[in-house]
Scaffold this motif. Structure first.
Motif, short mmCIF file in Angstrom:
data_model
loop_
_atom_site.label_atom_id
_atom_site.label_comp_id
_atom_site.label_asym_id
_atom_site.label_seq_id
_atom_site.Cartn_x
_atom_site.Cartn_y
_atom_site.Cartn_z
N PHE A 1 2.06 1.87 -12.61
CA PHE A 1 2.70 0.79 -13.35
C PHE A 1 2.10 -0.58 -13.04
CE2 PHE A 1 6.00 4.04 -12.74
CZ PHE A 1 6.23 4.36 -14.06
N LEU A 2 1.35 -0.67 -11.95
CA LEU A 2 0.84 -1.95 -11.49
C LEU A 2 -0.68 -1.94 -11.32
CD1 LEU A 2 3.66 -2.56 -8.89
CD2 LEU A 2 3.39 -3.74 -11.06
N LYS A 3 -1.36 -1.49 -12.34
CA LYS A 3 -2.82 -1.43 -12.30
C LYS A 3 -3.39 -2.85 -12.22
CE LYS A 3 -3.33 2.93 -14.72
NZ LYS A 3 -3.45 3.71 -13.51
N GLY A 4 -4.43 -3.00 -11.41
CA GLY A 4 -5.09 -4.29 -11.26
C GLY A 4 -4.56 -5.13 -10.12
N PHE A 5 -3.43 -4.73 -9.52
CA PHE A 5 -2.90 -5.45 -8.37
C PHE A 5 -3.57 -4.95 -7.10
CE2 PHE A 5 0.31 -6.25 -11.48
CZ PHE A 5 0.84 -7.48 -11.14
N VAL B 1 2.12 -3.15 4.35
CA VAL B 1 3.51 -3.59 4.47
C VAL B 1 3.72 -4.45 5.71
CG1 VAL B 1 4.50 -1.63 5.70
CG2 VAL B 1 5.87 -2.86 4.02
N ASP B 2 2.92 -4.24 6.75
CA ASP B 2 3.08 -5.08 7.95
C ASP B 2 2.67 -6.52 7.68
OD1 ASP B 2 0.39 -4.10 7.89
OD2 ASP B 2 0.13 -4.67 9.99
N HIS B 3 1.76 -6.77 6.75
CA HIS B 3 1.41 -8.14 6.37
C HIS B 3 2.59 -8.81 5.66
CE1 HIS B 3 -3.26 -7.60 6.40
NE2 HIS B 3 -2.66 -7.06 7.46
N ILE B 4 3.26 -8.05 4.82
CA ILE B 4 4.44 -8.57 4.12
C ILE B 4 5.55 -8.85 5.13
CG2 ILE B 4 6.19 -8.08 2.37
CD1 ILE B 4 4.05 -6.22 1.03
N GLU C 1 0.83 -1.21 0.00
CA GLU C 1 0.00 0.00 0.00
C GLU C 1 0.86 1.26 0.00
OE1 GLU C 1 -2.50 -0.36 3.42
OE2 GLU C 1 -4.01 -1.50 2.32
N GLU C 2 1.96 1.21 0.75
CA GLU C 2 2.82 2.37 0.88
C GLU C 2 3.54 2.73 -0.42
OE1 GLU C 2 2.02 0.55 4.79
OE2 GLU C 2 2.52 -0.24 2.84
N SER C 3 3.54 1.83 -1.39
CA SER C 3 4.21 2.08 -2.67
C SER C 3 3.27 2.55 -3.76
CB SER C 3 4.91 0.80 -3.15
OG SER C 3 5.88 0.40 -2.23
N LEU C 4 1.98 2.60 -3.47
CA LEU C 4 0.99 2.96 -4.50
C LEU C 4 1.22 4.33 -5.11
CD1 LEU C 4 -2.49 1.67 -3.32
CD2 LEU C 4 -1.15 0.94 -5.29
N VAL C 5 1.56 5.30 -4.29
CA VAL C 5 1.74 6.66 -4.79
C VAL C 5 2.80 6.70 -5.88
CG1 VAL C 5 2.45 9.00 -4.17
CG2 VAL C 5 0.97 7.71 -2.64
N LYS C 6 3.91 6.01 -5.65
CA LYS C 6 5.02 6.06 -6.59
C LYS C 6 4.88 5.07 -7.75
CE LYS C 6 10.02 6.40 -6.70
NZ LYS C 6 11.24 6.48 -5.91
#
Length: 73
Positions: free
Chosen positions: A41-45, A50-53, A32-37
């Motif tokens: 590029f990763l539409k549909g994911f 990040v705590d789950h990862i 989730e924390e990487s969505l902004v950046k």
């Protein structure tokens, strides 16, 4: 396809490892924390916290299982 290769490697390597050495893999969607950046590029994911990862990595390292592929959706 790359995740499938890693999962297959983990399965075959686990058979060969001796002396209690374990091997696992963690496969996660975009954090989730990487969505902004990277979201464009990763539409549909489906983003995951990040705590789950991080918890999957902890389970992989500190748990007693081997030959596992922890998939985080």
């Amino acid at each position: 396809m790359a995740n499938g290769g890693v999962a297959s490697f983990v399965k075959s390597a686990a058979i060969e490892l001796k002396n209690g050495i374990r091997i696992n893999a963690v496969s996660a969607n975009i954090a989730e924390e990487s969505l902004v950046k990277y979201g464009a590029f990763l539409k549909g994911f489906t983003p995951v916290p990040v705590d789950h990862i991080a918890n999957a990595y902890i389970k992989s390292i500190e748990g007693s299982q081997t030959d596992q592929n922890y998939t985080i959706y």
